[in-house]
Design an enzyme around this catalytic site. Sequence first.
Site, PDB file in Angstrom:
ATOM      1  N   SER A  24       8.152  -0.332  13.352  1.00  0.00           N
ATOM      2  CA  SER A  24       9.153   0.506  12.681  1.00  0.00           C
ATOM      3  C   SER A  24       9.492   1.782  13.434  1.00  0.00           C
ATOM      4  CB  SER A  24       8.687   0.846  11.261  1.00  0.00           C
ATOM      5  OG  SER A  24       8.520  -0.327  10.506  1.00  0.00           O
ATOM      6  N   LYS A  72       1.297  -2.146  -0.080  1.00  0.00           N
ATOM      7  CA  LYS A  72       2.547  -2.587  -0.700  1.00  0.00           C
ATOM      8  C   LYS A  72       2.436  -2.749  -2.214  1.00  0.00           C
ATOM      9  CE  LYS A  72       4.456  -4.864   3.391  1.00  0.00           C
ATOM     10  NZ  LYS A  72       5.123  -6.075   3.923  1.00  0.00           N
TER      11      LYS A  72
END
Length: 251
Positions: A24, A72
């Site tokens: 990312s 998550k």
Amino acid sequence: MELDIEHQKKVFGLVGRNISYSFSKGYFTEKFQGLGLDDYSYENFDLADISEIANVLQTPHLAGLNVTIPYKETVMAHLDKVSLKAQKVGAVNTIRITKKGNTKGFNTDVYGFKKALEPLLQPHHFRALILGTGGASKAVAFALNKLGIFYTFVSREDKPGMIDYDRINATTFDNYQIVVNCTPLGTHPNISDCPPLPYEYFTDKHIAFDLVYNPSETEFMKRAAKYGAVTKNGYEMLVFQAEKAWSIWNK
């Protein structure tokens, strides 16, 4: 077509654990440079525990976050709102932060995986094994359900509704034509690791999809390809989910 972006200082970042390898930061840093967004930056927030996200959210000019392993699922309890889809999935991998500091969680993994898998699908691909039970596997399951593909989770423990690795045999591979690795096994630097499968039962009728993207060809992929399986790593999925996150941050 790029969005009309308000050009002011903004900070984005990735929340996870042991994330120095992550895709990312490089991806978004390059994107910002390409768009001439000199005041935008992307940081890695490597957390020992998800409770530390409270400190991350105090970062000046913070506008959005990505979330990766192992947070998550647990991050959801620390957000002001969670989208309906992310609630249904049971996992968040994207957070939008307003100027007032309010947070809302989304799941773009579903979109990313679905977009990456669809070009590979043939009429005989109608059942899938999902290796792993974390947040990424939940997104994969949600996407497969959307595609009308039946799935079963594979776990190291024999849990209700799941099968363990020891029970996978030739008959399993006859019944399941897609195998998705949602575990971190094989991720750099542990590139010799792979899920404990009887790889000799893969055929050219199978898809071996690995969410791992570093290395580009994992041990899981190599072993499946040896027996003719179509293989794909997680890079394209990451690009799709990242672009979806970008559009959410800029709404």
